[in-house]
Write an enzyme that holds these catalytic residues in place. Structure first.
Site, mmCIF file in Angstrom:
data_model
loop_
_atom_site.group_PDB
_atom_site.id
_atom_site.type_symbol
_atom_site.label_atom_id
_atom_site.label_comp_id
_atom_site.label_asym_id
_atom_site.label_seq_id
_atom_site.Cartn_x
_atom_site.Cartn_y
_atom_site.Cartn_z
ATOM 1 C CG ASP A 115 -3.252 8.829 3.329
ATOM 2 O OD1 ASP A 115 -2.469 8.011 3.858
ATOM 3 O OD2 ASP A 115 -4.483 8.766 3.459
ATOM 4 N NE ARG A 163 -3.291 8.021 -0.321
ATOM 5 C CZ ARG A 163 -4.520 8.357 -0.707
ATOM 6 N NH1 ARG A 163 -4.707 9.129 -1.765
ATOM 7 N NH2 ARG A 163 -5.580 7.915 -0.051
HETATM 8 C C1 S3P Z 1 -7.406 6.133 6.938
HETATM 9 C C2 S3P Z 1 -6.455 6.312 7.904
HETATM 10 C C3 S3P Z 1 -5.013 6.445 7.616
HETATM 11 C C4 S3P Z 1 -4.753 6.758 6.144
HETATM 12 C C5 S3P Z 1 -5.569 5.887 5.229
HETATM 13 C C6 S3P Z 1 -7.059 6.085 5.501
HETATM 14 C C7 S3P Z 1 -8.822 6.016 7.336
HETATM 15 O O1 S3P Z 1 -4.358 5.226 7.931
HETATM 16 O O2 S3P Z 1 -3.368 6.597 5.853
HETATM 17 O O3 S3P Z 1 -5.300 6.189 3.885
HETATM 18 O O4 S3P Z 1 -9.697 6.112 6.470
HETATM 19 O O5 S3P Z 1 -9.073 5.836 8.544
HETATM 20 P P1 S3P Z 1 -3.814 4.894 9.412
HETATM 21 O O6 S3P Z 1 -4.966 4.778 10.321
HETATM 22 O O7 S3P Z 1 -3.069 3.593 9.259
HETATM 23 O O8 S3P Z 1 -2.895 6.015 9.765
#
Ligand code: S3P
Length: 436
Positions: free
Chosen positions: A313, A386
Site C-alpha cells: 500500500d 493513498r
Molecule cells: C488488505 C490487504 C491488501 C492491502 C489492503 C488491505 C487487508 O490487499 O492492499 O489495503 O486488510 O487484508 P490485497 O489482499 O489485495 O493485497
C-alpha cells in the site's frame, strides 16, 4: 461534480509529535470477527473512516447490535447474523467485500455484496475461485461485484494462493470457519497476518508454519477487547514527508510495527533514512511502538521480491520518496498495484508527470532517475485515498503551490489528514471549489 481539494503550500518543516488513526485492516477485522464471536467485543481506537464505516454498516445490516460509545470506541454484540433486507454496500472497501464474502458463503441465508463503481471494477475471481472450490455458491457477472451468494455446504481445501493477497487468504480462512474439515492456505510471500493473529487470539484453532496457515473449525469465537494500533500505512505519508522536507524531525507514537506491514521502513533505511524505532508494547496482536524520523538525504535502491507485499500500500508514497533520492530507483514484481483502488502505477505516474516528474512505467513497476525537482501543479486523486495523500506530500516538496483535487477520499483511511499535517507545521488546507 465539484470536488473539494487540498491546497498545498511547500516550505515549512514538519516538527513535533503525532498519532495517526487506527489501523484499517485491523478495524475491518475487529467489527467482522466481533460479529461472529459469542458475546460483546469491545474495540478502542477503531478507525472511523469511509472504508471501515462501510464494514460496520454491513454488520449492522446483518442484525448485529453495535453500541457506538464514541467515533472510535465500539461494542459489537456478536453471536448471530440474520438475512439482510437489501444488498450490502461496501462502497470503496476491497477488504470489506472480500472478507465479508468469506463469511457470507457460510451463512444459512442468501446475500448480495456490492459497492461503488470503483469497487465493481476490482477483480473478484481471486476469491470466487477458491470459495467455489470449497463448495460455495457465489457468482458475479464477469467475476465482478455485485456478488450473489446462496447458502451451501462448505468443505475445507488445501489452497496455494496464486497472488500474494491477504484479502484472499482471509476470505478462505473465514469460510473455513464454516466448513467441514481443515482449511490450509499457502502464501507465495509474507502477506499481512492480522486475520491469523486475531482469530487465534479469539480461540480459533489456527496454526502458522512458515508460509502455511492451517485452520480447524469447530470452536466458537471468544469475544475480545481490542485496542487498535495506529496504521503504519497512514504513518507512511508523514514519515516520507518528514524525510523529504529539510529541517523536519517528527515522532509518531502508537504505530503498528507488524513486520508484514513495515517493508517501507526497511527500504527507506537502505536508502539512508534517519529513522529510529522503539517497540513499546503489543496491541490487537501487533507489536506497536514509536517512530522518530529526521530529514535525510536519500539514495536510490532497487525494490522487488518478498518486500513488495510488505509495502504494497506504500508504493504511491514510495514513488514520491524515490523522486528525491540520488540515483536510479527501480521497482519490479509490483503488478498488484494495477488492481488497487486505481491502477496505481499508471495514475501515480501520470499525476506526478503533471508536476514535472519523469518516470518510466513497467508492467510490474517503474524506474526513475533522481533527484528530480517537482513543480507545483493542479493534480487529481482519482477517488483513491493513498494517491490523493501521496500527491499532497509531493506538493509539500515541490516548487510552488499544488492543488490536489479529491480531498474527500483521503478519509477512506485517514480522517483528519490535513489537520494532522497542519499540527506538525505544514501548510495544507481542505477547500471547496467555490472558496477560490
Ligand atoms: C488488505 C490487504 C491488501 C492491502 C489492503 C488491505 C487487508 O490487499 O492492499 O489495503 O486488510 O487484508 P490485497 O489482499 O489485495 O493485497
Amino acid at each position: 461534480m465539484a470536488v473539494d481539494y487540498f491546497a498545498v503550500r511547500p516550505g515549512n518543516p514538519l516538527r513535533g509529535a503525532s498519532r495517526v488513526p487506527g489501523d484499517k485492516s485491523i478495524s475491518h477485522r475487529a467489527v467482522m470477527f466481533g460479529a461472529l464471536a459469542q458475546g460483546a467485543t469491545h474495540i478502542r481506537d477503531w478507525l472511523p473512516a469511509g472504508d471501515t464505516e462501510a464494514s460496520l454498516a454491513a454488520m449492522r445490516a446483518l442484525g448485529v447490535p453495535v453500541d457506538r460509545l464514541s467515533a472510535t470506541e465500539l461494542i459489537v454484540r456478536g453471536g448471530e447474523l440474520r438475512q439482510p433486507d437489501a444488498p450490502l454496500n461496501l462502497v470503496n472497501a476491497g477488504t470489506g467485500i472480500r472478507l465479508l464474502a468469506g463469511i457470507m458463503v457460510g451463512q444459512p441465508f442468501p446475500s448480495v455484496l456490492d459497492g461503488s463503481e470503483q469497487l465493481r471494477r476490482r477483480p473478484m475471481k481471486r476469491i470466487i475461485e477458491p470459495l467455489t472450490e470449497m463448495g460455495a455458491n457465489i457468482h458475479g457477472i464477469d467475476h465482478k461485484a455485485p456478488l450473489t451468494i446462496e447458502p451451501a455446504r462448505l468443505h475445507g481445501i488445501h489452497y496455494t494462493l496464486p497472488v500474494a493477497s491477504a484479502q484472499v487468504k482471509s476470505a478462505i480462512l473465514l469460510a473455513g470457519l464454516f466448513a467441514i474439515g481443515e482449511t490450509v492456505v499457502t502464501e507465495p510471500g509474507p502477506g499481512r497476518d492480522h486475520t491469523e493473529r486475531m482469530l487465534a487470539a479469539m480461540g480459533v484453532d489456527l496454526t502458522v508454519d512458515g508460509a502455511v496457515v492451517t485452520l480447524r473449525p469447530g470452536q466458537p469465537l471468544r469475544p475480545m477487547d481490542f485496542t487498535v494500533p495506529g496504521d503504519f500505512s497512514s504513518a507512511a505519508f508523514l514519515i516520507v514527508a518528514a524525510l523529504l522536507i529539510p529541517g523536519s524531525d517528527i515522532t509518531l507514537t502508537n504505530i503498528s510495527l507488524n513486520p508484514t506491514r513495515t517493508g517501507l521502513l526497511a527500504v527507506l533505511r537502505e536508502m539512508g533514512a534517519d529513522i529510529a524505532v522503539e517497540e513499546t508494547g503489543l496491541q490487537a496482536g501487533d507489536p506497536v511502538g514509536t517512530i522518530r524520523v529526521r530529514h535525510s538525504a536519500l539514495h536510490a535502491v532497487a525494490v522487488g521480491g518478498d518486500v513488495v507485499v510488505r509495502m504494497i500500500d506504500e508504493f504511491p508514497i514510495f514513488m514520491v520518496a524515490a523522486l528525491a533520492a540520488e540515483g536510479k530507483t527501480t521497482v519490479r514484481d509490483a503488478e498488484e498495484l494495477r488492481v488497487k483502488e486505481t491502477d496505481r502505477l499508471r495514475v501515480m505516474t501520470a499525476e506526478l508527470t503533471r508536476m514535472g516528474a519523469r518516470i518510466q512505467e513497467y508492467d510490474d513497476g517503474f524506474s526513475l532517475d533522481g533527484p528530480q525537482t517537482l513543480r507545483g501543479a493542479h493534480v487529481d486523486g482519482h477517488d483513491d485515498h493513498r494517491l490523493s495523500m501521496s500527491l499532497v506530500v509531493a506538493g509539500l516538496t515541490a516548487d510552488g503551490d499544488t492543488r490536489v483535487d479529491d480531498a474527500r477520499c483521503a478519509s477512506d483511511s485517514f480522517p483528519g489528514y490535513a489537520e494532522t499535517l497542519v499540527a506538525l507545521g505544514a501548510e495544507v488546507a481542505v477547500r471547496k471549489p467555490d472558496d477560490g
